[in-house]
Scaffold this active site. Structure first.
Site, short mmCIF file in Angstrom:
data_model
loop_
_atom_site.label_atom_id
_atom_site.label_comp_id
_atom_site.label_asym_id
_atom_site.label_seq_id
_atom_site.Cartn_x
_atom_site.Cartn_y
_atom_site.Cartn_z
CG HIS A 1 -8.63 5.57 2.49
ND1 HIS A 1 -8.62 5.38 1.13
CD2 HIS A 1 -7.99 4.49 3.02
CE1 HIS A 1 -8.01 4.24 0.85
NE2 HIS A 1 -7.62 3.68 1.98
CD GLU B 1 -2.84 -1.30 2.37
OE1 GLU B 1 -2.79 -0.43 3.25
OE2 GLU B 1 -3.56 -2.30 2.44
NE ARG C 1 -4.12 5.23 3.55
CZ ARG C 1 -4.56 4.33 4.37
NH1 ARG C 1 -5.07 4.68 5.52
NH2 ARG C 1 -4.52 3.08 4.05
NE ARG D 1 -3.81 4.73 9.99
CZ ARG D 1 -4.38 3.79 9.25
NH1 ARG D 1 -3.95 2.56 9.29
NH2 ARG D 1 -5.41 4.09 8.48
CG HIS E 1 -9.48 5.85 6.64
ND1 HIS E 1 -10.43 4.88 6.43
CD2 HIS E 1 -8.28 5.20 6.76
CE1 HIS E 1 -9.83 3.69 6.43
NE2 HIS E 1 -8.53 3.85 6.65
#
Ligand code: FAD
Ligand code: SIN
Length: 532
Positions: free
Chosen positions: A244, A116, A291, A387, A352
């Site tokens: 997100h 990811e 992200r 994160r 998110h």
């Protein structure tokens, strides 16, 4: 009144894994787990992509996972916490495998590892695209076999009991604020019960419901953070709300359905309305940049092209493999007329994950004595300003273990508090107008989305704070006069969380990680955690 040695608030990955360990350590003690709706209705259940961990030492290393986490965190991670989580993580993952969690394997029996945004290696263990559901299933099944764990469902924790409830003045400056238990609303009887505990763990999850568009289920209302703040405990870095990048764009549907980042890990490409693969203009890591960068790029493309979404293009991907890895996403898209082999998926960012929360040390101890916190409600120093994907399930496991190690020793020195008064409803009446509560929540979600979203400015934050002041005043008046209900408490907690996010954002006079303020586009040289 209930008395229990160990009280756990929350039945997600953090709360259940902790309860299991304590219960196995002390088979003669009862562990009480409280959850506000069904036991499995948690953020955990909705996790898709998986759990990050270094399990393939041939291609990966602790150092690489540490570096990826530090880079995503944009200077604010606590390096000690990062090292702890990355190095202890694989052992904790093995424990949930022993408890029955099944992660996908290839025909040779090796785990299939996903990738990811922000990860330099394939290191994400997953169960198709429903990893959280599988983990929650395995944990609940194991808990059901452990005779000394009791789960009380449909029980809403309202407040932490501290010296304040014994008539003492408690302020932020009071040394040794102590947790004696909680007051909770039993939704079967509609009565407030007093639960006294020696050790209390908050594993109350996230707060995505503070925004209008979120991937988080309805339970994610930041109750734990709000309760600790009211009890004068320390809360940290609340301005770092992770959006997100790719929630399915479905106007009017809440929560938003997530299209896991693993789809981009397998080759999905973001395109704007003109079909342009725009990520290469923003970052050399393109669609797999961290992200914060991808969400801001999408936000910018939407504003630039005047659209409410962009697209995730999976048409070129092998359909058979897509269906095998992402059956849930495939079915969801099909159910709304999107054939992923022919159509692009409309996606937009959605709130998110809360990177900040209840401040803890490396053993999950909060600033309030005998109160621990782990999982999404906590701020351990792992995530810093942003994160890294799939690090939160890992953090929850590592810190629930650390809370357990510390708590099982600590409990020996703690006795139950005496003379704690019962809850008083004197002077309150039943709520007559529910609309006052529901409308407050709608107003809050709107103002947070409009003024405190992916891109912030000083003026927008000022506006948000003014509106929040009014909402706060109105909800407190209602709270004083009305008997408590989950809806009223959640509205009150959400408003408190909104206030903490805005306050943190106003204090942070820079742009870093998930907090981007166009009035301060650069980074400050001062590396600062904002503690409220
Ligand atoms: P939760 O699982 O949210 O549990 C919270 C519990 O607290 C619930 O039982 C709730 O009832 C209880 N509770 C809260 N307030 C009260 C109260 N007042 N009284 C009583 N009980 C209360 N992370 C990853 O690492 N990998 C992923 O692939 C991933 N995918 C995600 C996908 C989605 C759609 C979402 C929403 C999140 C995802 N995350 C992922 C994040 C991750 O799922 C969460 O951070 C994690 O599951 C949080 O676990 P938790 O145990 O801290 O809280
Ligand atoms: C996802 O599957 O994209 C979510 C992963 C996460 O939130 O860590």
């Amino acid at each position: 009144m209930i008395q229990t040695d160990f009280l756990v608030i929350g039945s997600g990955i953090a709360g259940l894994s902790y309860a299991l360990k304590v219960a196995q350590y002390y088979p003669d003690k009862k562990i009480l787990v409280i959850t506000k709706t069904q036991a499995d209705e948690t953020n955990t259940k909705y996790a898709q992509g998986g759990i990050a961990g270094v399990t393939d030492l041939e291609h990966d290393s602790y150092e690489k996972h540490i570096q990826d986490t530090l880079i995503a965190g944009d200077g604010l991670c606590n390096p000690l916490t990062v090292e702890i989580v990355v190095k202890e993580g694989p052992e904790r993952i093995n424990e949930i495998i022993e408890w029955g969690t099944q992660f996908d394997k290839d025909p040779d029996g090796d785990y299939k590892l996903g990738k990811e945004g922000g990860h330099s290696e394939f290191r994400i263990l997953h169960h198709k695209d429903v990893t959280g559901k599988e983990i929650e299933r395995a944990l609940l099944e194991t808990v059901s076999k452990q005779k000394n764990i009791e789960i009380i469902k449909h029980c809403f924790v309202v407040d932490i009991i501290t010296q304040h409830h014994l008539g003492y003045l408690v302020t932020k400056a009071t040394p040794d604020i102590e947790c004696f238990g909680v007051y909770a609303l039993d939704l079967h009887t509609n009565k407030i019960i007093k639960i006294l505990s020696r050790i209390t763990l908050f594993a109350t999850g996230g707060n995505g419901q503070v925004y209008r568009t979120t991937t988080n289920p309805k339970i994610a209302t930041g109750d734990g953070v709000a309760m600790v703040y009211r009890a004068k405990g320390r809360i940290e870095n609340m301005e770092f709300i992770q959006f997100h990048p790719t929630a399915l764009y479905e106007p009017g549907v809440s929560p938003s359905f997530l299209i896991t980042e693993a789809v981009r890990g397998d080759g999905g490409i973001l395109r704007n309305k003109n079909g342009e693969a725009f990520m290469e203009r923003y970052d050399e890591r393109k669609d797999l940049a961290p992200r914060d960068i991808v969400a801001r790029a999408i936000d910018n493309e939407m504003k630039r092209t005047g659209t409410e979404h962009v697209y995730l293009d999976c048409k070129h991907m092998n359909l058979e493999k897509f269906v095998e890895h992402f059956p849930n996403i495939y079915e969801k898209c099909k159910s709304i007329g999107i054939d992923v082999s022919k159509h692009m998926i409309p996606v937009a960012p959605a709130a998110h994950y809360s990177c900040g929360g209840i401040k803890t040390d490396e053993w999950g101890r909060t600033s309030i004595k005998n109160l621990y916190a782990c999982g999404e409600c906590s701020s351990t120093g792992l995530h810093g300003a942003n994160r890294l994907a799939s690090n939160s399930l890992l953090e929850a496991l590592v810190f629930s273990h650390r809370c357990y190690l510390d708590g099982v020793q600590k409990v020996k020195d703690v006795s139950f508090k005496e003379h704690v008064p019962d809850w008083s409803e004197e002077g309150t009446t039943q709520p007559r107008e529910m609309i006052l509560i529901t409308q407050s929540i709608k107003e809050l979600q709107l103002l947070m989305s409009d003024y405190v979203g992916i891109v912030r400015t000083n003026v927008r934050l000022q506006r948000a704070m003014k509106r929040l002041d009014l909402l706060h005043e109105e909800i407190e008046t209602l709270y004083e006069a009305t008997s408590v209900s989950p809806q009223l408490c959640e509205a009150r907690n959400l408003i408190t969380v909104g206030y903490l996010i805005v306050k943190g954002a106003q204090f942070r006079k820079e742009s870093r990680g998930l907090h981007y303020n166009t009035d301060y586009p650069g980074k400050s040289e001062l590396l600062q955690n904002i503690v409220l």
